[in-house]
Design an enzyme around this catalytic site. Structure first.
Site, mmCIF file in Angstrom:
data_model
loop_
_atom_site.group_PDB
_atom_site.id
_atom_site.type_symbol
_atom_site.label_atom_id
_atom_site.label_comp_id
_atom_site.label_asym_id
_atom_site.label_seq_id
_atom_site.Cartn_x
_atom_site.Cartn_y
_atom_site.Cartn_z
ATOM 1 N N HIS A 162 0.841 -1.219 0.000
ATOM 2 C CA HIS A 162 0.000 0.000 0.000
ATOM 3 C C HIS A 162 0.868 1.258 0.000
ATOM 4 O O HIS A 162 0.426 2.307 0.461
ATOM 5 C CB HIS A 162 -0.955 0.021 1.196
ATOM 6 N N SER A 283 15.017 21.596 -15.881
ATOM 7 C CA SER A 283 13.791 22.333 -16.155
ATOM 8 C C SER A 283 14.156 23.639 -16.847
ATOM 9 O O SER A 283 15.204 24.227 -16.574
ATOM 10 C CB SER A 283 13.062 22.625 -14.843
ATOM 11 N N LYS A 289 15.968 21.843 -10.741
ATOM 12 C CA LYS A 289 15.348 20.567 -11.069
ATOM 13 C C LYS A 289 16.274 19.568 -11.769
ATOM 14 O O LYS A 289 17.122 19.934 -12.562
ATOM 15 C CB LYS A 289 14.123 20.775 -11.980
ATOM 16 N N GLU A 296 10.170 8.281 -16.793
ATOM 17 C CA GLU A 296 8.766 8.681 -16.979
ATOM 18 C C GLU A 296 8.262 8.261 -18.354
ATOM 19 O O GLU A 296 7.125 7.825 -18.513
ATOM 20 C CB GLU A 296 8.626 10.198 -16.833
#
Ligand code: ARG
Length: 467
Positions: A162, A283, A289, A296
């Site tokens: 979980h 970024s 970043k 991804e």
């Protein structure tokens, strides 16, 4: 009235006028099926020999055709082949070019053959290569995971259910989980290969060829396991291709979960892993970043793998036998799934090899948050307490610790004895991360010894497929 096109259609005998340019553009598949040319040529060479075997070509005609096909192949390989979109597909483009090279004898090549068995053949030859290549890339991905598992054997991390900390496990155990998933993907592809590797040639349009073609010889020549036993089935089914797309979708599911784990681990909140700069991006606005874009996109591309499977299943649903043009729609999803997987599996092994694991942080997290509460209960079980009761006692200890804001190990023995008189001084040794790991020595468990065995097993699986 539509303008007649420059090229004569192979079916011009039955037709008076030419097609509408709109219809011609709409039905053309050359834009995507041109990449099947090496397989189309391979099939045509074999078919020419089969025609010779059936006495339909003289030796001189066969030689002429084979030489012509070679020349066409050279043009295709060199990028100088004059593709003609008005000739619809790769099959007719090659045939027309062959005719320009060797003359009228080119018209004999399509004897007893149809584009229906021809395209089924091309797809099967293509898919055979794709599956072989994927096996190699999957093995390389497994090897990368195994290398990292071996390098960090013994390093603990929190295991999750979980997405909540559950029990300590070894980092190697987590990494090897993916090795065994990928192993099943390899097996699925191998199973699929057995059904891909069947010869459709000789099925003709649907009823079988009317000439004395030796399909057994063709089967051997093209390296197939067997000739398709039913000509209608051979030209009308695409289950071999759907099976591949299904295996690709399942593989994508696995890869997306691996990517997701890495993305999560790379967050400041987890801090378990650092992506190398070579596999991260920055970024355009936020200077601090470092984004895990590669991972991804691996996760994101799984969407198209699912979509491709759904597209072909849906296109095939309810089609009356035998061939229907709907089936031309199978190619783009097929190529897309194969290309997507090849792209992912090119970037994933080097990414895995260059990750930096923050072992300190993982170890710290492995012992926090009462991760060994199950071991506290198990301690009582070893003293004869039924597990349900032991669970209840350990739960009360945890509640006490939460209220007192302390860890299990920070409790004193008298404190623990308030919950059960069976607790003795050795309980503290039973609830360390190391003891928790060691206890799970069952086959397939996370104890260092069991993981060592799994590692050896994983290595053997990867070595087995070599060759
Ligand atoms: N381009 C077709 C396909 O991809 C090849 C077979 C065409 N056959 C036909 N009768 N139109 O399926």
């Amino acid at each position: 009235m539509a303008e007649p096109t420059r090229e004569r259609k192979p079916w011009s005998g039955r037709f008076t006028g030419g097609p509408s340019p709109a219809a011609e553009g709409f039905t053309a598949s050359l834009g995507f099926d041109r990449r099947l040319w090496p397989y189309d040529l391979e099939g045509s060479r074999a078919w020419a020999r089969a025609l010779r075997g059936a006495g339909l070509l003289t030796e001189a005609e066969l030689t002429l055709l084979l030489t012509g096909l070679d020349e066409v192949g050279q043009e295709l390989a060199a990028g100088s082949f004059p593709f003609r979109p008005e000739l619809e597909d790769i099959h007719m483009n090659i045939e027309r070019r062959l005719q320009e090279k060797v003359g009228a004898v080119a018209g004999k090549l399509h004897t007893g053959r149809s584009r229906n068995d021809q395209i089924a053949l091309d797809e099967r030859l293509y898919l055979r290569e794709v599956i072989r290549r994927l096996d190699t890339s999957l093995r390389e991905t497994q090897s990368a995971l195994i290398a990292r598992a071996e390098e960090h054997l013994g390093a603990p991390m929190p295991g999750y259910t979980h997405l909540q900390r559950a029990q300590p496990i070894l980092l190697s155990h987590h990494l090897l989980a993916y090795v065994f998933m990928l192993q099943r993907d390899r097996e699925r592809l191998r199973d699929c290969f057995a059904r891909v590797n069947v010869l459709p040639l000789g099925a003709g349009a649907l009823a079988g060829t009317a000439f004395a073609i030796d399909r057994e010889a063709l089967t051997r020549e093209l390296g197939f396991f067997a000739p398709a036993p039913n000509s209608v089935d051979a030209v009308s089914d695409r289950d071999f291709l759907v099976e591949f797309l299904a295996a690709a979708a399942i593989l994508g599911m696995h890869l997306s979960r691996l990517a997701s784990d890495l993305i999560l681990w790379a967050t400041a909140e987890f801090g378990f892993v650092e992506f190398p700069e070579a596999f991260a991006t920055g970024s355009s606005i936020m200077p601090q970043k470092k984004n895990p874009d590669v991972a991804e996109l691996i996760r994101g591309k799984t969407g198209r793998l699912y979509g491709n499977l759904t597209a072909v299943l849906t296109a095939m649903k309810g089609l009356p036998l035998a061939y229907n043009s709907d089936m031309q729609e199978d190619k783009e999803p097929l190529f897309d799934s194969a290309d997507t997987l090849e792209a992912i599996l090119t970037v994933l092994p080097p990414l895995l090899r260059s990750l930096t694991f923050n072992l300190e942080r993982m170890r710290e997290a492995a012992g926090a948050h009462f991760a060994t509460a199950t071991d506290l209960a198990d301690y009582l079980v070893h003293k004869g307490v039924p597990f349900r009761e032991a669970h209840e006692v350990a739960g009360r200890v945890v509640k006490h610790c939460v209220t007192a804001d302390k860890s299990l190990a920070a409790c004193s023995l008298p404190e623990l004895k308030r919950f059960s008189a069976l607790f003795e001084a050795d309980v503290f040794k039973a609830i360390t991360v190391e003891a928790s790991l060691r206890a799970r020595a069952v086959t397939g468990g996370t104890a260092p010894e069991a993981v060592g065995q799994a590692l050896a097993q994983a290595k053997a699986l990867v070595a087995e497929g070599r060759g």
